[in-house]
Write an enzyme that holds these catalytic residues in place. Structure first.
Site, PDB file in Angstrom:
ATOM      1  N   CYS A 111      14.793 -25.450  54.723  1.00 42.23           N
ATOM      2  CA  CYS A 111      15.783 -25.799  53.390  1.00 42.23           C
ATOM      3  C   CYS A 111      16.888 -26.565  53.819  1.00 42.23           C
ATOM      4  O   CYS A 111      17.896 -27.032  53.080  1.00 42.23           O
ATOM      5  CB  CYS A 111      16.433 -24.478  52.949  1.00 42.23           C
ATOM      6  SG  CYS A 111      14.937 -23.388  52.285  1.00 42.23           S
ATOM      7  N   HIS A 253      22.577 -26.289  49.076  1.00 38.93           N
ATOM      8  CA  HIS A 253      21.075 -26.029  48.851  1.00 38.93           C
ATOM      9  C   HIS A 253      21.148 -24.738  48.015  1.00 38.93           C
ATOM     10  O   HIS A 253      21.976 -23.854  48.139  1.00 38.93           O
ATOM     11  CB  HIS A 253      20.542 -25.370  50.386  1.00 38.93           C
ATOM     12  CG  HIS A 253      19.256 -24.659  50.151  1.00 38.93           C
ATOM     13  ND1 HIS A 253      18.249 -25.104  49.228  1.00 38.93           N
ATOM     14  CD2 HIS A 253      18.925 -23.428  50.677  1.00 38.93           C
ATOM     15  CE1 HIS A 253      17.289 -24.225  49.496  1.00 38.93           C
ATOM     16  NE2 HIS A 253      17.435 -23.212  50.177  1.00 38.93           N
ATOM     17  N   ASN A 283      14.520 -21.739  43.956  1.00 42.00           N
ATOM     18  CA  ASN A 283      14.784 -22.417  45.303  1.00 42.00           C
ATOM     19  C   ASN A 283      13.512 -23.437  45.836  1.00 42.00           C
ATOM     20  O   ASN A 283      12.627 -22.782  45.934  1.00 42.00           O
ATOM     21  CB  ASN A 283      14.874 -21.267  46.456  1.00 42.00           C
ATOM     22  CG  ASN A 283      14.995 -21.922  47.785  1.00 42.00           C
ATOM     23  OD1 ASN A 283      15.050 -22.723  48.205  1.00 42.00           O
ATOM     24  ND2 ASN A 283      15.406 -20.841  48.795  1.00 42.00           N
TER      25      ASN A 283
HETATM   26  O1  UT7 Z   1      16.532 -20.946  51.523  1.00 43.20           O
HETATM   27  C1  UT7 Z   1      16.879 -19.731  51.866  1.00 43.20           C
HETATM   28  C2  UT7 Z   1      15.931 -18.805  51.423  1.00 43.20           C
HETATM   29  N1  UT7 Z   1      16.398 -17.388  51.260  1.00 43.20           N
HETATM   30  C3  UT7 Z   1      17.356 -16.767  50.702  1.00 43.20           C
HETATM   31  O2  UT7 Z   1      18.361 -17.628  50.377  1.00 43.20           O
HETATM   32  C4  UT7 Z   1      17.320 -15.507  50.793  1.00 43.20           C
HETATM   33  C5  UT7 Z   1      18.749 -14.732  50.856  1.00 43.20           C
HETATM   34  N2  UT7 Z   1      18.603 -13.590  50.411  1.00 43.20           N
HETATM   35  C6  UT7 Z   1      18.742 -13.019  49.078  1.00 43.20           C
HETATM   36  O3  UT7 Z   1      18.890 -13.782  48.092  1.00 43.20           O
HETATM   37  C7  UT7 Z   1      18.707 -11.482  48.848  1.00 43.20           C
HETATM   38  O4  UT7 Z   1      18.648 -10.978  49.937  1.00 43.20           O
HETATM   39  C8  UT7 Z   1      17.383 -11.221  47.946  1.00 43.20           C
HETATM   40  C9  UT7 Z   1      17.586 -12.004  46.708  1.00 43.20           C
HETATM   41  C10 UT7 Z   1      16.134 -11.960  48.408  1.00 43.20           C
HETATM   42  C11 UT7 Z   1      17.177  -9.615  47.742  1.00 43.20           C
HETATM   43  O5  UT7 Z   1      18.208  -9.201  47.176  1.00 43.20           O
HETATM   44  P1  UT7 Z   1      18.889  -8.083  48.004  1.00 43.20           P
HETATM   45  O6  UT7 Z   1      20.040  -7.548  47.071  1.00 43.20           O
HETATM   46  O7  UT7 Z   1      19.191  -8.194  49.316  1.00 43.20           O
HETATM   47  O8  UT7 Z   1      17.684  -6.951  47.588  1.00 43.20           O
HETATM   48  P2  UT7 Z   1      16.962  -6.059  48.688  1.00 43.20           P
HETATM   49  O9  UT7 Z   1      16.026  -6.931  49.508  1.00 43.20           O
HETATM   50  O10 UT7 Z   1      17.854  -5.255  49.636  1.00 43.20           O
HETATM   51  O11 UT7 Z   1      15.907  -5.122  47.760  1.00 43.20           O
HETATM   52  C12 UT7 Z   1      16.599  -4.083  46.970  1.00 43.20           C
HETATM   53  C13 UT7 Z   1      15.811  -3.422  46.190  1.00 43.20           C
HETATM   54  C14 UT7 Z   1      14.477  -2.791  47.051  1.00 43.20           C
HETATM   55  O12 UT7 Z   1      14.139  -1.672  46.255  1.00 43.20           O
HETATM   56  P3  UT7 Z   1      14.646  -0.108  47.068  1.00 43.20           P
HETATM   57  O13 UT7 Z   1      14.125  -0.238  48.430  1.00 43.20           O
HETATM   58  O14 UT7 Z   1      16.128  -0.260  47.004  1.00 43.20           O
HETATM   59  O15 UT7 Z   1      13.959   0.873  46.288  1.00 43.20           O
HETATM   60  C15 UT7 Z   1      13.541  -3.885  46.656  1.00 43.20           C
HETATM   61  O16 UT7 Z   1      12.081  -3.275  47.145  1.00 43.20           O
HETATM   62  O17 UT7 Z   1      15.055  -4.364  45.535  1.00 43.20           O
HETATM   63  C16 UT7 Z   1      13.635  -4.273  45.384  1.00 43.20           C
HETATM   64  N3  UT7 Z   1      13.040  -5.432  45.085  1.00 43.20           N
HETATM   65  C17 UT7 Z   1      13.031  -5.936  43.975  1.00 43.20           C
HETATM   66  N4  UT7 Z   1      12.889  -5.356  42.800  1.00 43.20           N
HETATM   67  C18 UT7 Z   1      12.257  -5.896  41.584  1.00 43.20           C
HETATM   68  C19 UT7 Z   1      12.758  -6.563  45.990  1.00 43.20           C
HETATM   69  N5  UT7 Z   1      12.429  -7.677  45.356  1.00 43.20           N
HETATM   70  C20 UT7 Z   1      12.419  -7.074  44.164  1.00 43.20           C
HETATM   71  C21 UT7 Z   1      12.081  -7.822  42.873  1.00 43.20           C
HETATM   72  N6  UT7 Z   1      12.174  -6.960  41.559  1.00 43.20           N
HETATM   73  N7  UT7 Z   1      11.650  -9.088  42.758  1.00 43.20           N
END
Ligand code: UT7
Length: 326
Positions: A111, A253, A283
């Site tokens: 990215c 980005h 993204n």
């Molecule tokens: O170009 C650079 C690329 N990467 C990025 O910019 C990513 C940076 N990170 C992020 O944007 C965030 O970490 C995410 C959007 C990827 C995830 O958000 P988060 O608030 O960190 O969520 P999390 O990974 O802590 O997950 C929270 C919950 C989990 O469930 P439990 O364990 O709390 O029951 C996940 O399994 O959300 C669940 N989850 C989803 N639920 C519905 C993860 N993905 C999804 C989904 N839909 N797509």
């Protein structure tokens, strides 16, 4: 002498995939995706590869720059989703737009790729080696995604953005770029495995010809971005002795709306100065910055003499910022 952006272009596959569409293939929902990322929909290629998107974006950028394609001496395509291992995507673009006088190569910095490619073109132009270059970010991320992994598949989209840059009196003023290879595992997509029929036969094993998909530790990447991006923006402003209030736009980005909001807050800058279009495209990795620049250019948001900061960040880990005058 420095490097000025003199033309912009972009191109997307036609197919629009909404969050509701995704909820039919993985356990997710529109509310979760919107509130955690700001993304509403993304474009997904139904067959067009990275070079095809790049060629269309390049044609638009060249028309916008109003130059003869034969003037282009360098083509760099920033991508993590090249059509082939070789030849590189930039050579396919050269063929597609008939830029026969350009030397061509791809740049891999995920990215941060467009930012690093722009700065590489700048190094050639500032040193007098080349006068005009085409810098493209193009991605078909959909082919690198594990469509069963809801933690990543909802984030990415396909698209391409391009800029023509040329030697001029105003343009890029300063840059900072960083890499941290110790954190390579937090965001990675493995290529083909080491191994072949010869070595496998010796060990009496099957050849593993599988490919990897994007794997990400989301929270780790989030923490990295909101810490390093404000710091590198402050650094480039400090290096160039520029007051943050003189910056018209911060073109970051487009990974996640919450990252943009957090960076704006940490820099104590109005979020209005952080344009965004990730709700429509998700993204698009190396393509997101030139796509956004093109959108801003087409809307007439960028006036000659405006100071803007571009910042990219992602796998590597890699990050950086460039200050330029439009
Ligand atoms: O170009 C650079 C690329 N990467 C990025 O910019 C990513 C940076 N990170 C992020 O944007 C965030 O970490 C995410 C959007 C990827 C995830 O958000 P988060 O608030 O960190 O969520 P999390 O990974 O802590 O997950 C929270 C919950 C989990 O469930 P439990 O364990 O709390 O029951 C996940 O399994 O959300 C669940 N989850 C989803 N639920 C519905 C993860 N993905 C999804 C989904 N839909 N797509």
């Amino acid at each position: 002498m420095t490097t000025r952006i003199i033309g912009t272009g972009s191109f997307f596959p036609q197919m629009i995939v909404s969050n509701d569409d995704l909820s039919k293939v993985v356990d997710t929902n529109d509310e979760w995706i919107r509130s955690r990322t700001g993304i509403k929909e993304r474009r997904i290629s139904e067959g067009q590869d990275t070079s095809e998107l790049a060629i269309e974006a390049a044609k638009e950028a060249i028309a916008s720059a109003n130059i003869d394609v034969k003037e282009i001496e360098l083509i760099i395509v920033a991508t993590s989703s090249a059509d082939n291992v070789f030849p590189n995507t930039a050579s396919l673009v050269q063929f597609g737009i008939e830029a026969e006088n350009a030397v061509c190569y791809d740049l891999s910095a995920a990215c941060s790729g467009f930012l690093f490619a722009l700065n590489t073109a700048h190094a050639f132009i500032k040193s007098g080696i080349y006068k005009k270059a085409l810098v493209i970010g193009s991605e078909v991320m959909s082919k690198t995604i594990d469509w069963k992994d809801r933690g990543t598949c909802v984030l990415f989209g396909d698209g391409a953005g391009a800029v023509v840059v040329a030697a001029d009196e105003i343009g890029i003023e300063d840059m900072v770029m960083y890499s941290d290879g110790t954190k390579g595992n937090v965001l990675l997509c493995e290529d083909r495995k080491v191994g072949n029929f010869l070595t496998a036969a010796v060990k009496n094993e099957e050849v593993d010809s599988s490919y990897g998909f994007v794997k990400m530790e989301g929270q780790e990447v989030f923490r990295f971005a909101v810490k390093q991006v404000p710091q590198c923006i402050s650094k480039v402003l400090e290096k160039s002795n520029t007051n943050i209030d003189d910056i018209k736009y911060f073109v970051l980005h487009q990974a996640n709306i919450r990252i943009l909001q957090s960076v704006a807050k940490r820099l104590n800058v109005d979020i209005e100065k952080f344009p965004t279009n990730l709700e429509l495209y998700g993204n698009t990795s190396a393509a997101s910055i030139p796509i956004l620049l093109d959108e801003m250019n087409k809307k007439g948001m960028l006036k000659s003499g405006d100071k803007i900061v571009i910042s990219g960040f992602g796998a590597g880990l890699s990050w950086g910022a460039t200050l330029l005058t439009w």
